[in-house]
Design a protein around this motif. Structure first.
Motif, PDB file in Angstrom:
ATOM      1  N   MET A   5       0.830  -1.157  -0.126  1.00  0.00           N
ATOM      2  CA  MET A   5       0.088   0.079   0.020  1.00  0.00           C
ATOM      3  C   MET A   5       0.827   1.206   0.138  1.00  0.00           C
ATOM      4  SD  MET A   5      -3.215   0.463  -0.245  1.00  0.00           S
ATOM      5  CE  MET A   5      -3.827   2.039  -0.376  1.00  0.00           C
ATOM      6  N   ARG A   6       2.104   1.184   0.642  1.00  0.00           N
ATOM      7  CA  ARG A   6       2.976   2.404   0.543  1.00  0.00           C
ATOM      8  C   ARG A   6       3.576   2.629  -0.854  1.00  0.00           C
ATOM      9  NH1 ARG A   6       7.353   1.562   5.298  1.00  0.00           N
ATOM     10  NH2 ARG A   6       7.581   4.017   4.861  1.00  0.00           N
ATOM     11  N   TRP A   7       3.559   1.871  -1.531  1.00  0.00           N
ATOM     12  CA  TRP A   7       4.035   1.987  -3.115  1.00  0.00           C
ATOM     13  C   TRP A   7       2.889   2.670  -3.754  1.00  0.00           C
ATOM     14  CZ3 TRP A   7       8.844   1.821  -3.948  1.00  0.00           C
ATOM     15  CH2 TRP A   7       9.685   0.870  -3.352  1.00  0.00           C
ATOM     16  N   VAL A   8       1.709   2.218  -3.324  1.00  0.00           N
ATOM     17  CA  VAL A   8       0.621   2.834  -4.275  1.00  0.00           C
ATOM     18  C   VAL A   8       0.347   4.490  -3.833  1.00  0.00           C
ATOM     19  CG1 VAL A   8      -2.137   2.941  -4.492  1.00  0.00           C
ATOM     20  CG2 VAL A   8      -0.806   0.728  -4.490  1.00  0.00           C
ATOM     21  N   ARG A   9       0.583   4.466  -2.467  1.00  0.00           N
ATOM     22  CA  ARG A   9       0.451   6.164  -1.990  1.00  0.00           C
ATOM     23  C   ARG A   9       1.598   6.858  -2.369  1.00  0.00           C
ATOM     24  NH1 ARG A   9      -0.261   3.812   3.699  1.00  0.00           N
ATOM     25  NH2 ARG A   9      -2.757   3.593   3.763  1.00  0.00           N
ATOM     26  N   LEU A  10       2.910   6.326  -2.729  1.00  0.00           N
ATOM     27  CA  LEU A  10       4.081   6.837  -3.246  1.00  0.00           C
ATOM     28  C   LEU A  10       4.060   7.224  -4.748  1.00  0.00           C
ATOM     29  CD1 LEU A  10       6.746   8.090  -2.822  1.00  0.00           C
ATOM     30  CD2 LEU A  10       7.753   5.687  -3.824  1.00  0.00           C
ATOM     31  N   ALA A  11       3.275   6.349  -5.240  1.00  0.00           N
ATOM     32  CA  ALA A  11       2.998   6.580  -6.965  1.00  0.00           C
ATOM     33  C   ALA A  11       2.054   7.637  -6.890  1.00  0.00           C
ATOM     34  CB  ALA A  11       2.379   5.143  -7.477  1.00  0.00           C
ATOM     35  N   PHE A  12       1.001   7.853  -5.902  1.00  0.00           N
ATOM     36  CA  PHE A  12      -0.010   8.735  -6.133  1.00  0.00           C
ATOM     37  C   PHE A  12       0.344  10.106  -6.019  1.00  0.00           C
ATOM     38  CE2 PHE A  12      -4.398  10.688  -4.817  1.00  0.00           C
ATOM     39  CZ  PHE A  12      -4.842  10.573  -6.084  1.00  0.00           C
ATOM     40  N   ALA A  13       1.392  10.113  -4.611  1.00  0.00           N
ATOM     41  CA  ALA A  13       1.697  11.248  -4.416  1.00  0.00           C
ATOM     42  C   ALA A  13       2.883  11.892  -5.685  1.00  0.00           C
ATOM     43  CB  ALA A  13       2.776  11.310  -3.245  1.00  0.00           C
ATOM     44  N   LEU A  14       3.561  10.964  -6.274  1.00  0.00           N
ATOM     45  CA  LEU A  14       4.289  11.558  -7.396  1.00  0.00           C
ATOM     46  C   LEU A  14       3.650  12.040  -8.612  1.00  0.00           C
ATOM     47  CD1 LEU A  14       7.291   9.051  -7.267  1.00  0.00           C
ATOM     48  CD2 LEU A  14       7.413  10.961  -6.517  1.00  0.00           C
ATOM     49  N   PHE A  15       2.178  11.157  -8.724  1.00  0.00           N
ATOM     50  CA  PHE A  15       1.684  11.812  -9.839  1.00  0.00           C
ATOM     51  C   PHE A  15       1.005  12.979  -9.549  1.00  0.00           C
ATOM     52  CE2 PHE A  15      -2.967  11.763 -11.006  1.00  0.00           C
ATOM     53  CZ  PHE A  15      -2.741  11.979 -12.468  1.00  0.00           C
TER      54      PHE A  15
END
Length: 53
Positions: free
Chosen positions: A1-11
């Motif tokens: 889930m942390r990877w999804v949040r990181l990807a969304f933050a970068l987006f």
């Protein structure tokens, strides 16, 4: 889930830069804060376990 949040933050950071809508940075910082400090709900939800004594 942390990877999804990181990807969304970068987006969100990239969208703020591309569209020059700097309001997206606050949302990106929120998700980045959750990634760095491992905060937020897990897959089981935000349930506080009941301990029976």
């Amino acid at each position: 889930m942390r990877w999804v949040r990181l990807a969304f933050a970068l987006f969100l950071f990239s969208q703020a830069y591309i569209t020059h809508d700097w309001f997206f940075i606050f949302f990106g910082l929120f998700f980045l804060f959750q990634v760095v400090f491992n905060l937020g709900c897990g897959s089981s939800g935000c349930v506080i376990p009941n301990s029976k004594k």
